[in-house]
Design a protein around this motif. Structure first.
Motif, mmCIF file in Angstrom:
data_model
loop_
_atom_site.group_PDB
_atom_site.id
_atom_site.type_symbol
_atom_site.label_atom_id
_atom_site.label_comp_id
_atom_site.label_asym_id
_atom_site.label_seq_id
_atom_site.Cartn_x
_atom_site.Cartn_y
_atom_site.Cartn_z
ATOM 1 N N ILE A 123 5.708 4.316 2.918
ATOM 2 C CA ILE A 123 6.860 3.597 2.377
ATOM 3 C C ILE A 123 7.437 2.649 3.416
ATOM 4 N N ALA A 124 7.560 3.106 4.649
ATOM 5 C CA ALA A 124 8.082 2.248 5.712
ATOM 6 C C ALA A 124 7.187 1.029 5.911
ATOM 7 N N ARG A 125 5.870 1.241 5.860
ATOM 8 C CA ARG A 125 4.956 0.089 5.992
ATOM 9 C C ARG A 125 5.111 -0.862 4.816
ATOM 10 N N SER A 126 5.246 -0.314 3.615
ATOM 11 C CA SER A 126 5.424 -1.164 2.436
ATOM 12 C C SER A 126 6.713 -1.974 2.533
ATOM 13 N N ARG A 127 7.787 -1.356 3.012
ATOM 14 C CA ARG A 127 9.039 -2.079 3.154
ATOM 15 C C ARG A 127 8.912 -3.212 4.175
ATOM 16 N N SER A 128 8.082 -3.004 5.187
ATOM 17 C CA SER A 128 7.929 -4.030 6.225
ATOM 18 C C SER A 128 7.122 -5.228 5.748
ATOM 19 N N ILE A 129 6.412 -5.083 4.618
ATOM 20 C CA ILE A 129 5.615 -6.197 4.079
ATOM 21 C C ILE A 129 6.096 -6.545 2.671
ATOM 22 N N ASP A 130 7.422 -6.482 2.518
ATOM 23 C CA ASP A 130 8.081 -6.932 1.283
ATOM 24 C C ASP A 130 7.580 -6.216 0.036
ATOM 25 N N GLY A 131 7.368 -4.913 0.141
ATOM 26 C CA GLY A 131 7.041 -4.131 -1.036
ATOM 27 C C GLY A 131 5.592 -4.118 -1.437
ATOM 28 N N GLN A 132 4.737 -4.743 -0.661
ATOM 29 C CA GLN A 132 3.314 -4.677 -0.992
ATOM 30 C C GLN A 132 2.804 -3.253 -0.814
ATOM 31 N N ALA A 133 1.716 -2.953 -1.518
ATOM 32 C CA ALA A 133 1.166 -1.601 -1.474
ATOM 33 C C ALA A 133 0.654 -1.272 -0.075
ATOM 34 N N SER A 134 0.898 -0.031 0.354
ATOM 35 C CA SER A 134 0.447 0.444 1.653
ATOM 36 C C SER A 134 -0.335 1.733 1.458
ATOM 37 N N ARG A 135 -1.402 1.898 2.199
ATOM 38 C CA ARG A 135 -2.260 3.064 2.068
ATOM 39 C C ARG A 135 -1.547 4.320 2.568
ATOM 40 N N VAL A 136 -1.752 5.432 1.860
ATOM 41 C CA VAL A 136 -1.166 6.714 2.229
ATOM 42 C C VAL A 136 -2.225 7.541 2.947
#
Length: 395
Positions: free
Chosen positions: A358-371
């Motif tokens: 979630i933190a990674r997704s927030r850092s790239i404007d809501g784009q999907a981030s791998r879990v």
């Protein structure tokens, strides 16, 4: 109950489930009581201390808090147990088997590592750590010393949540269509953590328990906001998909004026609605094909009428204290090797994996981030495909 789909026909009647829930941990062979120290005497630590003090498997041996007056006040309420300012002083002065760590997130890793290195089992506040790397470090230390490390996810021990898990495991809902979760707690003073790290762990722990595959999405997207300029996201939305492409939406909110905790899981056969804000009928099972969403039945629903005034944050329901008691009993069984199955640290690691994605997704404007979700590689191989076994109704 004859109108229920076939997968649910073998389940016990409601009154039998109630008896199992109330008798949990009762009637077993007596064993030596374990010694517990609670580190952190705030509202959460105080609730844990009371739960362990009341649990027959445990002896509350000490409490600890950097605010020494608060530690002393709690100790006096629980029979004048010893109290200390630091965990080092506590470990040097009192013999304990286990430490329940209820410190702020920034101190959680260091305090837990101190206890583990001293050879103590640990129950750690949620989330397990402030990063996945530190969470793995804590797990490695526990495993190297043969210690139990468990995360304090109290809702996992609520009978209504475990009933959801049981129904999900049975296939009664059919194919999952969508999942929605909401948790709002109005407290703008709580800005040391953003709303994702503050409120989402509880929802994630529930989903990790009840979803057939656990909490292991490939990726997650999140967006939030801080319209009042507190310096942290105080409202947020989290989205991911299950393996069958069913969407999951989790909404966490510090701006709402209403305190709400709800979970809705819709299937092709049945829909389940859990409402943690209700004292009665916290779980409803609905048939979308019946007029007006008629209920099939009401699963386990205790009816606490009288709240208990337990701490400065206000009343705590009897149900909540009973749930903490079940968690205390389960921790004792893990330590005494009376319970196998999934490793108790695993839910904490999977929740951390979600929070970091979630933190990674927030850092790239809501784009999907791998879990980067860990899997139960060290589980009992007989149940590795279904690691989230029911604690309350497990055989």
């Amino acid at each position: 109950m004859s109108n229920l789909p076939a997968p649910t026909e073998n389940y016990q009647e409601e009154d039998e489930m109630n008896a199992v829930a109330h008798d949990y941990g009762v009637g077993k062979e007596p064993v030596a009581r374990l010694r517990m120290a609670v580190v952190g005497a705030g509202s959460r630590g105080a609730s844990l201390a009371r739960a362990f003090h009341a649990c027959p498997e445990w002896e509350l041996t000490a409490v600890c808090d950097v605010e020494i007056d608060r530690a002393g006040k709690l100790a006096a309420q629980l029979g004048d147990v010893p109290w200390f300012e630091t965990i080092d002083e506590l470990l040097d002065s009192v013999e304990v088997d286990t430490a329940a760590i209820a410190t702020p997130l920034g101190a959680l890793h260091g305090t837990t590592m101190t206890a583990l290195r001293a050879g103590k089992h640990v129950l750690a506040e949620e989330p397990l750590a402030d990063s996945l790397v530190r969470g793995h470090e804590m797990v490695s230390e526990a495993q190297a010393n043969g210690l139990v490390l468990m995360t304090d996810h109290p809702h996992s021990f609520e009978p209504a949540i475990q009933k959801i898990q049981k129904l999900m495991d049975s296939g009664s809902l059919g194919e999952i269509l969508f999942v929605e979760a909401l948790l709002s707690e109005p407290n703008l003073l709580k800005t040391e953590r953003d709303v994702f790290w503050d409120l989402a762990p509880g929802n994630f722990a529930i989903l990790d328990q009840v979803l057939p595959e656990g909490l292991a999405p490939l990726e997650v997207s999140a967006f939030g906001g801080d319209p009042l300029g507190t310096g942290r996201d105080c409202v947020g939305h989290i989205n991911f998909r299950l393996s069958n492409d069913a969407p999951v939406h989790v909404h966490v909110n510090r701006l709402s004026r209403a305190k709400t905790h709800q979970l809705l899981i819709a299937g092709t056969r049945l829909t389940m609605v859990w409402d943690g804000g209700l004292h009665k009928e916290r779980l409803q099972v609905l048939d979308p094909c019946l007029p007006n969403q008629q209920k099939h039945f009401s699963p386990y629903c205790p009816e606490p009428e009288i709240p208990q005034l337990l701490d400065e944050d206000g009343p705590q329901l009897i149900l909540e204290q009973q749930t903490l008691g079940r968690m205390a009993a389960e921790l004792a069984k893990r330590i005494q090797r009376q319970r196998g199955g999934f490793p108790p640290h695993l839910p904490g690691l999977r929740v951390l994996a979600m929070l970091e994605a979630i933190a990674r997704s927030r850092s790239i404007d809501g784009q999907a981030s791998r879990v980067m979700a860990p899997f139960p590689e060290d589980s009992d191989p007989d149940i590795a495909g279904n690691w989230s076994q029911s604690i309350l109704w497990s055989k």
